[in-house]
Design an enzyme around this catalytic site. Structure first.
Site, short mmCIF file in Angstrom:
data_model
loop_
_atom_site.label_atom_id
_atom_site.label_comp_id
_atom_site.label_asym_id
_atom_site.label_seq_id
_atom_site.Cartn_x
_atom_site.Cartn_y
_atom_site.Cartn_z
CE LYS A 98 -1.48 -4.69 3.49
NZ LYS A 98 -1.66 -6.01 2.84
CE1 TYR A 114 -3.69 -2.11 5.37
CE2 TYR A 114 -3.03 0.12 4.74
CZ TYR A 114 -3.41 -1.16 4.40
OH TYR A 114 -3.49 -1.50 3.07
CB SER A 157 -0.85 -0.01 1.28
OG SER A 157 -1.44 1.24 1.49
C1 WQD Z 1 -8.86 10.32 0.64
C2 WQD Z 1 -8.92 11.80 0.95
C3 WQD Z 1 -9.46 12.32 3.24
C4 WQD Z 1 -13.68 11.04 3.12
C5 WQD Z 1 -6.34 5.30 2.71
C6 WQD Z 1 -5.15 4.54 3.20
C7 WQD Z 1 -4.36 4.02 2.06
C8 WQD Z 1 -5.22 3.19 1.14
C9 WQD Z 1 -6.40 3.97 0.70
C10 WQD Z 1 -5.28 0.87 1.81
C11 WQD Z 1 -8.28 12.17 2.30
C12 WQD Z 1 -10.51 12.84 2.29
C13 WQD Z 1 -12.35 11.30 2.82
C14 WQD Z 1 -14.58 12.12 3.28
C15 WQD Z 1 -12.77 13.64 2.85
N1 WQD Z 1 -5.75 2.03 1.79
N2 WQD Z 1 -11.90 12.58 2.69
N3 WQD Z 1 -14.08 13.39 3.12
O1 WQD Z 1 -6.62 8.26 3.49
O2 WQD Z 1 -5.84 8.71 1.12
O3 WQD Z 1 -5.85 6.43 1.97
O4 WQD Z 1 -7.09 4.46 1.83
O5 WQD Z 1 -4.24 0.44 1.44
O6 WQD Z 1 -3.34 3.27 2.55
O7 WQD Z 1 -4.35 5.41 3.99
O8 WQD Z 1 -7.98 7.47 1.50
O9 WQD Z 1 -10.30 7.55 0.74
O10 WQD Z 1 -9.84 7.64 3.22
O11 WQD Z 1 -9.28 9.61 1.81
O12 WQD Z 1 -12.37 14.82 2.74
O13 WQD Z 1 -15.77 11.98 3.53
O14 WQD Z 1 -10.29 12.17 1.08
O15 WQD Z 1 -9.25 13.23 4.28
O16 WQD Z 1 -7.63 13.40 2.14
P1 WQD Z 1 -6.53 7.83 2.10
P2 WQD Z 1 -9.43 8.00 1.85
#
Ligand code: WQD
Length: 329
Positions: free
Chosen positions: A148, A144, A117
């Site tokens: 990985k 997490y 990841s």
């Molecule tokens: C994306 C952006 C949030 C929801 C995570 C893991 C990564 C991978 C993918 C597994 C961020 C913003 C979100 C909302 C928002 N997973 N957001 N409003 O955090 O980039 O990555 O998932 O391997 O390892 O860390 O993904 O989709 O949670 O968020 O503003 O309602 O959207 O703050 O900036 P993230 P995400």
């Protein structure tokens, strides 16, 4: 040649199984069904229900199905949950991997693809072009992400010691579906979280708009799950073709999209047109994480084909299948 796909009843794993079948590869799925769904496994593909912590069962499956390669996706994957349950995450993701590798090496299986990841990078210190390369230092910020990174080390060390050909694929932000039935049923990432709000006739949330990015919201590299699945097929074949390989590859598109842009596109595409509200930053979110996808292209001849529009459209079809009321918005 038969590939064991652990986690093959999950969202990404089921897409890998599908891509393998389309490429003419035989597969067998191994999944504990804790979050996976047996209905995602296509007819004709055997499903063995079991845990990666069960070495005896794994050894039997490897022998019974004459497995010659493993694609290991079975893992816990929720960043926030991992903060409260580090022991559980290390047991499932690291100990589960260790037990699997023990069975794999004992059985003499020569190829191993590991699902890693972008979480291994944590708050990445990107190169001047703003892209994260595989040489960017890894500094995970959650249990997490740690599991990985530890998994990558374990895979590489075992590969070297036992002569396994290995690849660790660092997924960036995965979205979309090949078919509505294969869509992500979880609501823990941006796209489904926005869908959920729209379905509730509530405004989507932006977690902070004061980041040092062009529109102040976080920038990510979204990758269609179909492209991601094809990267697994390419990696599996590359390992088979040249024993002794040890690959670590970013799987992204190399294109940054901001949270605000994603929400605007989702609004436009779903016809909901609900302006987002800005709430506080979510702790631990890096401002920008965008892959350099050059190494995967060079090593695998693989490149993503689908854009953000494809991801949102296909994810929405899957969402509406599970939440028919969403279409009425
Ligand atoms: C994306 C952006 C949030 C929801 C995570 C893991 C990564 C991978 C993918 C597994 C961020 C913003 C979100 C909302 C928002 N997973 N957001 N409003 O955090 O980039 O990555 O998932 O391997 O390892 O860390 O993904 O989709 O949670 O968020 O503003 O309602 O959207 O703050 O900036 P993230 P995400």
């Amino acid at each position: 040649m038969t590939w064991l796909i652990t986690g093959g009843a999950g969202y990404i794993g089921a897409h890998v199984v599908r891509a393998m079948a389309e490429a003419g590869e035989e597969t067998v799925v191994y999944d504990d069904l804790s979050t996976g769904n047996a209905e995602r496994v296509p007819d004709g593909v055997p499903l063995v229900v079991g845990s990666t912590l069960d070495g005896e069962r794994l050894a039997r499956v490897l022998a019974d199905h004459r497995v010659t390669g493993v694609v290991h996706l079975a893992a816990k994957k929720q960043v926030a949950e991992s903060v409260g349950l580090p022991l559980h995450y290390y047991r499932q993701n690291v100990e589960g991997l260790r037990v699997l590798l023990e069975a794999v090496t004992a059985a003499g299986v020569p190829t191993f693809v590991f699902s890693s990841s972008a979480a291994v990078y944590g708050m990445p210190d990107a190169a001047a072009d703003g892209l994260v390369t595989e040489e960017t230092p890894c500094a995970p910020m959650s249990p997490y992400g740690e599991t990985k990174l530890a998994g990558e080390w374990l895979v590489r060390a075992t590969g070297r010691a036992a002569g396994l050909s290995t690849a660790s694929l660092r997924y960036f932000n995965v979205a979309g579906a090949a078919r509505p039935e294969l869509a992500d049923a979880g609501v823990s990432n941006l796209v489904p979280m926005v869908f959920e709000k729209l379905t509730q006739n509530a405004p989507p949330r932006i977690f902070g708009d004061d980041y040092p990015t062009p529109d102040g919201t976080c920038v990510r590299d979204y990758i269609h799950v179909v492209d991601l699945a094809e990267a697994h097929v390419a990696a599996a074949r590359a390992l088979r073709a040249s024993p002794g390989r040890d690959l670590t590859l970013n799987i992204g598109r190399g294109e940054g999209v901001s949270v605000r842009e994603m929400i605007d596109r989702i609004n436009a595409l779903t016809g909901h047109h609900r302006p987002p509200t800005v709430t506080a930053r979510r702790p631990g979110d890096p401002p920008r994480v965008v892959a350099s996808a050059d190494r995967a292209a060079a090593e695998l001849g693989w490149k993503a084909r689908h854009d953000v529009q494809d991801m949102i459209t296909s994810a929405w079809e899957g969402w509406v299948r599970l939440h028919p009321e969403a279409a009425r918005g």
